[in-house]
Design a protein around this motif. Structure first.
Motif, mmCIF file in Angstrom:
data_model
loop_
_atom_site.group_PDB
_atom_site.id
_atom_site.type_symbol
_atom_site.label_atom_id
_atom_site.label_comp_id
_atom_site.label_asym_id
_atom_site.label_seq_id
_atom_site.Cartn_x
_atom_site.Cartn_y
_atom_site.Cartn_z
ATOM 1 N N ALA A 274 40.369 -50.715 -0.045
ATOM 2 C CA ALA A 274 39.120 -50.552 -0.788
ATOM 3 C C ALA A 274 38.078 -51.478 -0.185
ATOM 4 O O ALA A 274 38.397 -52.587 0.253
ATOM 5 N N GLY A 275 36.853 -51.020 -0.161
ATOM 6 C CA GLY A 275 35.767 -51.831 0.375
ATOM 7 C C GLY A 275 34.537 -50.976 0.626
ATOM 8 O O GLY A 275 34.527 -49.755 0.406
ATOM 9 N N TYR A 276 33.475 -51.635 1.073
ATOM 10 C CA TYR A 276 32.216 -50.962 1.320
ATOM 11 C C TYR A 276 32.158 -50.433 2.750
ATOM 12 O O TYR A 276 32.528 -51.132 3.698
ATOM 13 N N LEU A 277 31.712 -49.180 2.888
ATOM 14 C CA LEU A 277 31.495 -48.541 4.176
ATOM 15 C C LEU A 277 30.141 -47.851 4.153
ATOM 16 O O LEU A 277 29.635 -47.477 3.088
ATOM 17 N N ASN A 278 29.568 -47.687 5.333
ATOM 18 C CA ASN A 278 28.340 -46.912 5.468
ATOM 19 C C ASN A 278 28.719 -45.470 5.783
ATOM 20 O O ASN A 278 29.490 -45.209 6.701
ATOM 21 N N THR A 279 28.157 -44.553 5.017
ATOM 22 C CA THR A 279 28.429 -43.137 5.225
ATOM 23 C C THR A 279 27.162 -42.440 5.706
ATOM 24 O O THR A 279 26.055 -42.757 5.261
ATOM 25 N N ARG A 280 27.354 -41.503 6.613
ATOM 26 C CA ARG A 280 26.232 -40.785 7.230
ATOM 27 C C ARG A 280 26.010 -39.482 6.490
ATOM 28 O O ARG A 280 26.910 -38.671 6.354
ATOM 29 N N ASN A 281 24.761 -39.302 5.994
ATOM 30 C CA ASN A 281 24.392 -38.095 5.274
ATOM 31 C C ASN A 281 23.297 -37.370 6.050
ATOM 32 O O ASN A 281 22.328 -37.990 6.490
ATOM 33 N N LEU A 285 17.951 -30.826 9.864
ATOM 34 C CA LEU A 285 18.684 -30.215 10.962
ATOM 35 C C LEU A 285 19.152 -31.244 11.974
ATOM 36 O O LEU A 285 20.268 -31.172 12.496
ATOM 37 N N VAL A 286 18.276 -32.211 12.271
ATOM 38 C CA VAL A 286 18.617 -33.230 13.271
ATOM 39 C C VAL A 286 18.512 -34.641 12.725
ATOM 40 O O VAL A 286 18.856 -35.595 13.421
ATOM 41 N N SER A 287 18.020 -34.798 11.521
ATOM 42 C CA SER A 287 17.842 -36.130 10.948
ATOM 43 C C SER A 287 18.990 -36.457 10.012
ATOM 44 O O SER A 287 19.642 -35.561 9.457
ATOM 45 N N SER A 288 19.229 -37.728 9.849
ATOM 46 C CA SER A 288 20.303 -38.198 8.975
ATOM 47 C C SER A 288 19.940 -39.568 8.436
ATOM 48 O O SER A 288 19.039 -40.242 8.940
ATOM 49 N N SER A 289 20.657 -39.958 7.404
ATOM 50 C CA SER A 289 20.454 -41.268 6.784
ATOM 51 C C SER A 289 21.811 -41.882 6.493
ATOM 52 O O SER A 289 22.810 -41.175 6.331
ATOM 53 N N TRP A 290 21.830 -43.201 6.405
ATOM 54 C CA TRP A 290 23.063 -43.945 6.128
ATOM 55 C C TRP A 290 22.960 -44.556 4.744
ATOM 56 O O TRP A 290 21.921 -45.106 4.375
ATOM 57 N N GLU A 291 24.045 -44.488 4.012
ATOM 58 C CA GLU A 291 24.103 -45.037 2.658
ATOM 59 C C GLU A 291 25.364 -45.884 2.518
ATOM 60 O O GLU A 291 26.445 -45.475 2.939
ATOM 61 N N ARG A 292 25.213 -47.046 1.921
ATOM 62 C CA ARG A 292 26.334 -47.961 1.717
ATOM 63 C C ARG A 292 27.001 -47.623 0.382
ATOM 64 O O ARG A 292 26.358 -47.674 -0.671
ATOM 65 N N GLN A 293 28.275 -47.280 0.449
ATOM 66 C CA GLN A 293 29.034 -46.900 -0.735
ATOM 67 C C GLN A 293 30.367 -47.627 -0.746
ATOM 68 O O GLN A 293 30.832 -48.140 0.276
ATOM 69 N N ASN A 320 46.702 -35.002 5.242
ATOM 70 C CA ASN A 320 46.856 -34.240 6.480
ATOM 71 C C ASN A 320 45.584 -34.245 7.312
ATOM 72 O O ASN A 320 45.320 -33.313 8.059
ATOM 73 N N CYS A 321 44.784 -35.263 7.177
ATOM 74 C CA CYS A 321 43.525 -35.315 7.913
ATOM 75 C C CYS A 321 43.741 -35.988 9.272
ATOM 76 O O CYS A 321 44.801 -36.534 9.559
ATOM 77 N N SER A 322 42.700 -35.945 10.071
ATOM 78 C CA SER A 322 42.731 -36.583 11.385
ATOM 79 C C SER A 322 41.589 -37.579 11.480
ATOM 80 O O SER A 322 40.542 -37.404 10.858
ATOM 81 N N VAL A 323 41.791 -38.629 12.262
ATOM 82 C CA VAL A 323 40.811 -39.696 12.424
ATOM 83 C C VAL A 323 40.550 -39.883 13.903
ATOM 84 O O VAL A 323 41.487 -39.902 14.710
ATOM 85 N N MET A 324 39.298 -40.027 14.241
ATOM 86 C CA MET A 324 38.948 -40.287 15.636
ATOM 87 C C MET A 324 37.664 -41.106 15.665
ATOM 88 O O MET A 324 36.853 -41.056 14.750
ATOM 89 N N ALA A 325 37.510 -41.885 16.716
ATOM 90 C CA ALA A 325 36.313 -42.700 16.889
ATOM 91 C C ALA A 325 35.173 -41.843 17.406
ATOM 92 O O ALA A 325 35.378 -40.886 18.148
ATOM 93 N N VAL A 326 33.954 -42.165 16.990
ATOM 94 C CA VAL A 326 32.765 -41.429 17.421
ATOM 95 C C VAL A 326 31.674 -42.420 17.779
ATOM 96 O O VAL A 326 31.633 -43.547 17.274
ATOM 97 N N ASP A 327 30.796 -41.992 18.677
ATOM 98 C CA ASP A 327 29.589 -42.740 19.004
ATOM 99 C C ASP A 327 28.446 -42.118 18.222
ATOM 100 O O ASP A 327 28.054 -40.979 18.479
ATOM 101 N N CYS A 328 27.927 -42.857 17.281
ATOM 102 C CA CYS A 328 26.939 -42.293 16.364
ATOM 103 C C CYS A 328 25.741 -43.225 16.267
ATOM 104 O O CYS A 328 25.863 -44.351 15.752
ATOM 105 N N GLU A 329 24.601 -42.788 16.796
ATOM 106 C CA GLU A 329 23.320 -43.475 16.641
ATOM 107 C C GLU A 329 23.399 -44.935 17.080
ATOM 108 O O GLU A 329 22.799 -45.815 16.464
ATOM 109 N N ASP A 330 24.158 -45.186 18.128
ATOM 110 C CA ASP A 330 24.265 -46.532 18.684
ATOM 111 C C ASP A 330 24.727 -47.545 17.637
ATOM 112 O O ASP A 330 24.252 -48.679 17.583
#
Length: 683
Positions: A274-281, A285-293, A320-330
């Motif tokens: 458990a803990g705080y993570l930033n989630t990308r919403n 179409l091309v814009s996104s925002s980050w929210e701390r939850q 049954n999910c999969s996890v992988m690292a991503v490069d997202c918005e530097d």
């Protein structure tokens, strides 16, 4: 007139000035005293109202519902007793307010509003009369000596008479008021003070009559209880302060957003996180925002709770999910969680490498590539060689069976003497037995996989295969696939296959191998592919649906349902899964054509699945058996599938946990089936 001349002579006027100055001083002082006494009166009224309100609130305490306070009968009864006493005091304060209004405020108000205003009014009237008298005297002094103006003379003399009389009368009343003011001053100062003191004495007497000895004892007991509570609070505060100091000293390193892994090691054995993570919403179409939850795991589900929410909401099922690292918005420490069906994707950012690795290990502990990615992320280049060696060793350990595991299953391996050959087609034995076959024990790693063999990490799309087919049709030469893949689809493929089993698989890579005689080929290929992915920082994996039928194996795009690769079932000669890392499995394909020297091409494919690799290998073995006995009718095939679905114990093999799927088995299997059919017919 001697009396009149005496009143208006300069000495009298000088004395009048002294009295007027004294009257002005008395007026100023009385105004200040009136304001002070009015404040006392207002304060007493406010005290009476506040005391009454306090008593009312204390009576309503038992109706209050405090979230952290349980029902305390002692506290409620104590406050009710206080409310009773304070209500009586409120009545006493109300009586005191009435007495102050009558005995203190009334005398000084009368002196201010009546006597002082009378002095001011008489002063103004006297000034007007004096001005009229001066004007009349001036007119009278300008009368002519001629006797023919008797009428004017009479009017002037009448005017002087009237003004002088008015001035004289006004002056007498004014002087009388000034003389009386000295006496009224004394009374106006003493009467309010006397009334104030008498009201206070009456209030104190009334209080002494109401507050008996019983109330004094009650107040003494309450004071003792308050002191005990104060001492208890002081002891609790000391304990809490010590706890705070201990926690600050013990958790000093945790205040850093990205602590040193050598000082704060990663816990890879967590069952909950458990803990705080930033989630990308996505916001467009091309814009996104980050929210701390706030994220937490609960019962195999990933939950999130935003600020202000009462409870958490479901993000996705992580079983049954999969996890992988991503490069997202530097951004650093970003990873992506994908659901089993690929419809839900969550891109999250951790605060530190430690949190990131713990989340990845919790969600997908067997995904080695994900762990390696975070090991390499943001690492200086001169560390890579050393880390690559460690990753290579980790990959070798992940796919090489341990001696303890071998010894544990060695005792469970039954003897193979007297067993019919048909049993080898579906045999599954313990994984990684290094001494299972004497022929394999002398094989080196180079004999399994040739050095410097190229590795393919991605699946060639059907578009590329179609282009190659067009080039072949145009006479540009035949395309030689070094990995033995077949991009095309047969013109007529059986649509009535009785076996259709679908699995979710992630393609890790494939490479050409030297032989297909042992499952060690698959284990060595696993090790080399995982190590190569780590060294070259390749972490993207193609997700596909693996369809197992009686004719072929298909890799299908989950989104478009396009067949990416098709492997004829006859070319699949070996299939194995590792028991320690159950999600890793692979199979070996052997093609008779494709090399100039006529030697067959042998390619090993490695996958990672959300399911157990053993089930996939068993499904391939079942498809092989049905294909070998294609002459059987549908009823016999259905009976074979039903027998396979029953949880019957399987015989142990001799070559590790793999299925030997060679063509020679068909003869043995046919013989076994014919023998059984013959026995049944004779019966």
């Amino acid at each position: 007139v001697p009396g009149v001349n005496k009143l208006i002579k300069p000495k009298t006027r000088s004395l009048l000035g002294v009295f007027e100055e004294d009257a002005a001083a008395i007026s100023k002082y009385s105004q200040q005293l009136f304001q002070a006494m009015h404040r006392i009166y207002d304060a007493q009224n406010e005290l009476s109202a506040a005391t009454h309100l306090t008593s009312k609130l204390l009576k309503g305490y038992e109706k209050q519902r405090f979230p952290l306070c349980c029902d305390d009968e002692v506290m409620s009864s104590t406050l009710q007793q206080f409310a009773k006493v304070i209500d009586e005091l409120s009545s006493c304060h109300a009586v005191l307010s009435t007495q102050l209004a009558d005995a203190m405020m009334f005398p000084i108000t009368q002196f201010k509003e009546r006597d002082l205003k009378e002095i001011l009014t008489l002063k103004e009237v006297f000034q007007i009369a004096s001005d009229d008298h001066d004007m009349a005297i001036n007119r009278y002094s300008r009368l002519s000596k001629r006797r023919d103006n008797e009428k004017v003379k009479g009017e002037v003399m009448e005017d002087v008479y009237t003004s002088r009389k008015k001035q004289h009368q006004t002056m007498m009343h004014y002087f009388t008021a000034l003389n009386t003011l000295q006496y009224k001053k004394k009374m106006s100062l003493l009467e309010p003070l006397l009334g104030y003191m008498q009201a206070q004495i009456s209030f104190f007497k009334l209080g002494s009559e109401n507050l008996t000895q019983q109330w004094e004892d009650f107040l003494t007991d309450i004071g003792t209880s308050v002191q005990n509570v104060r001492r208890e609070m002081a002891g609790e505060m000391d304990v809490m302060q010590q706890t705070i100091q201990d926690m600050e000293q013990a958790n000093d390193l945790l205040y850093m957003p990205d602590p040193d892994p050598s000082l704060v090691p990663v816990n890879r054995n967590l069952t909950r996180k458990a803990g705080y993570l930033n989630t990308r919403n996505k916001t467009g179409l091309v814009s996104s925002s980050w929210e701390r939850q706030y994220f937490f795991t609960q019962g195999g589900n990933l939950m999130s709770q935003a600020r202000g929410d009462v409870a958490g909401g479901l993000v996705m099922d992580i079983d049954n999910c999969s996890v992988m690292a991503v490069d997202c918005e530097d951004r650093r420490f970003c990873f992506q969680i994908t659901s089993f069906d690929g419809k839900k994707v969550a891109i999250l950012q951790a605060e530190s490498r430690k949190d990131c690795e713990e989340v990845v290990n919790l969600i997908c502990p067997l995904s080695l590539c994900c762990q390696v990615h975070f090991l390499f992320a943001e690492m200086p280049s001169f560390y890579w060689q050393e880390i690559a060696a460690r990753v290579n060793q980790s990959a070798l350990e992940a796919v090489t069976p341990s001696p303890s595991f071998q010894q544990r299953h060695e005792s469970l391996r039954p003897s193979t003497q007297g067993r019919p050959p048909a049993a080898r087609a579906s045999s599954v034995s313990s994984a990684g037995s290094e001494t299972a076959s004497p022929a394999l024990s002398v094989l080196s790693l180079d004999a399994l996989v040739a050095p410097n063999t190229p590795i393919q990490f991605d699946i060639i799309s059907p578009v590329s295969e179609e282009d190659a087919g067009q080039a072949k049709a145009a006479g540009l030469g035949r395309r030689t696939n070094p990995f033995g893949e077949s991009g095309g689809t047969p013109a007529q493929e059986s649509e009535g296959s009785i076996l259709h089993q679908l699995f979710f698989a992630r393609f890790l890579g494939c490479m050409e191998v030297q032989n297909a005689e042992s499952s060690d080929v698959i284990y060595e290929t696993m090790r080399q592919i995982l190590a190569a992915r780590a060294i070259h920082n390749i972490f993207r994996m193609t997700e596909s649906h693996l369809l197992v039928t009686c004719e072929c194996l298909k890799l299908i795009d989950p989104q478009t349902q396009v067949t990416r690769l098709r492997f004829p079932l006859s070319s699949v000669v070996l299939c194995a899964a590792h028991q320690e890392n159950k999600r890793l499995f692979g199979f070996v394909l052997q093609t008779a054509e494709g090399r100039v020297d006529g030697r067959p091409i042998i390619v090993c494919y490695i996958f990672e699945s959300n399911n157990d690799g053993e089930k996939i290998c068993d499904s391939v073995g079942l498809a092989k058996q049905i294909a070998f006995h294609s002459e059987m009718d549908l009823e016999e095939q259905s009976r074979l599938i039903a027998a396979f679905s029953r949880p019957t114990p399987l015989a142990a093999g001799t070559d590790g946990q793999f299925l030997v799927l060679s063509n020679s088995q068909s003869e043995d299997s046919d013989a076994g089936v014919e023998g059984r059919e013959k026995g049944e017919s004779e019966a």
